[in-house]
Every structure is written in C-alpha cells, then in structure tokens.
Write a protein that holds these residues in place. Structure first.
Motif, short mmCIF file in Angstrom:
data_model
loop_
_atom_site.label_atom_id
_atom_site.label_comp_id
_atom_site.label_asym_id
_atom_site.label_seq_id
_atom_site.Cartn_x
_atom_site.Cartn_y
_atom_site.Cartn_z
N VAL A 74 6.95 9.29 -0.24
CA VAL A 74 5.92 8.25 -0.33
C VAL A 74 6.36 7.09 0.56
CG1 VAL A 74 4.77 6.61 -1.85
CG2 VAL A 74 5.31 8.92 -2.67
N THR A 75 5.46 6.63 1.40
CA THR A 75 5.74 5.49 2.25
C THR A 75 4.99 4.27 1.72
OG1 THR A 75 5.98 6.94 4.17
CG2 THR A 75 5.61 4.59 4.61
N LEU A 76 5.73 3.21 1.46
CA LEU A 76 5.15 1.95 1.01
C LEU A 76 5.15 0.98 2.18
CD1 LEU A 76 6.92 1.53 -2.43
CD2 LEU A 76 4.67 2.52 -1.97
N THR A 77 4.05 0.23 2.30
CA THR A 77 3.91 -0.72 3.39
C THR A 77 3.47 -2.06 2.83
OG1 THR A 77 3.23 1.10 4.84
CG2 THR A 77 2.78 -1.14 5.61
N THR A 81 0.86 -1.18 0.00
CA THR A 81 0.00 0.00 0.00
C THR A 81 0.90 1.23 0.00
OG1 THR A 81 -0.12 0.09 2.42
CG2 THR A 81 -1.85 -1.15 1.28
N SER A 82 0.33 2.34 -0.43
CA SER A 82 1.04 3.61 -0.48
C SER A 82 0.26 4.64 0.32
CB SER A 82 1.16 4.07 -1.94
OG SER A 82 1.70 5.36 -2.01
N ASN A 83 0.98 5.52 1.01
CA ASN A 83 0.30 6.56 1.79
C ASN A 83 -0.28 7.66 0.90
OD1 ASN A 83 2.98 7.56 1.23
ND2 ASN A 83 2.73 9.07 2.85
N LEU A 84 0.16 7.72 -0.36
CA LEU A 84 -0.35 8.71 -1.30
C LEU A 84 -0.78 8.04 -2.59
CD1 LEU A 84 2.46 11.42 -0.92
CD2 LEU A 84 0.18 11.46 0.11
N GLN A 118 8.96 15.07 -2.17
CA GLN A 118 7.67 14.54 -1.72
C GLN A 118 7.92 13.07 -1.37
OE1 GLN A 118 4.08 15.60 -3.83
NE2 GLN A 118 5.12 17.29 -4.85
#
Length: 71
Positions: free
Chosen positions: A43-46, A24-27, A41
């Motif tokens: 982006v956090t990937l989980t 998933t991505s926060n953006l 900018q």
C-alpha cells in the motif's frame, strides 16, 4: 506499507483502509485468501498537497473482516 498474514485463513480476510483527509492510499482494501495469505500486498500512502506549510499528521485506520474467527 506491506501487509501479509501470519497464518493461512480458512476464509477470505479483507482489510479495509480508511485514510484521514491528510493522506491518500493507492488501495481501498486488501483481500487475503488461502492462496495469497503470505504474498506481500503493498500500500502506498501519499500526503495530500493542500498548499499549506504545516506539520499535520496522517492517520490510516484499518478494519479487518472475515468469517475466520482467528481474524
């Protein structure tokens, strides 16, 4: 992940992020303008916790759109 542009765009540049089912991505998208083109900018990937023990890989597809022909 950290995104910046290398040149000032003449029109907005939108990067659309499309993660696969494993992450998933926060953006969902990033918008760069003439005012923020060089500001990172982030982006956090989980990883998605599907409760399975496996070694699958996540894939993030990125699509760039702009009326600036350099992008």
């Amino acid at each position: 992940l950290s995104y910046v542009l290398t040149t000032i765009p003449t029109n907005n540049v939108v990067i659309t992020l499309s993660p696969n089912a494993q992450i998933t991505s926060n953006l969902a998208s990033l918008t760069f303008t003439a005012g923020n083109w060089n500001v990172p900018q982030v982006v956090t990937l989980t990883a998605v916790d599907d409760h399975d023990i496996d070694t699958t890989s996540g894939v993030l597809t990125q699509t760039v759109s702009s009326s600036d022909t350099d992008y």
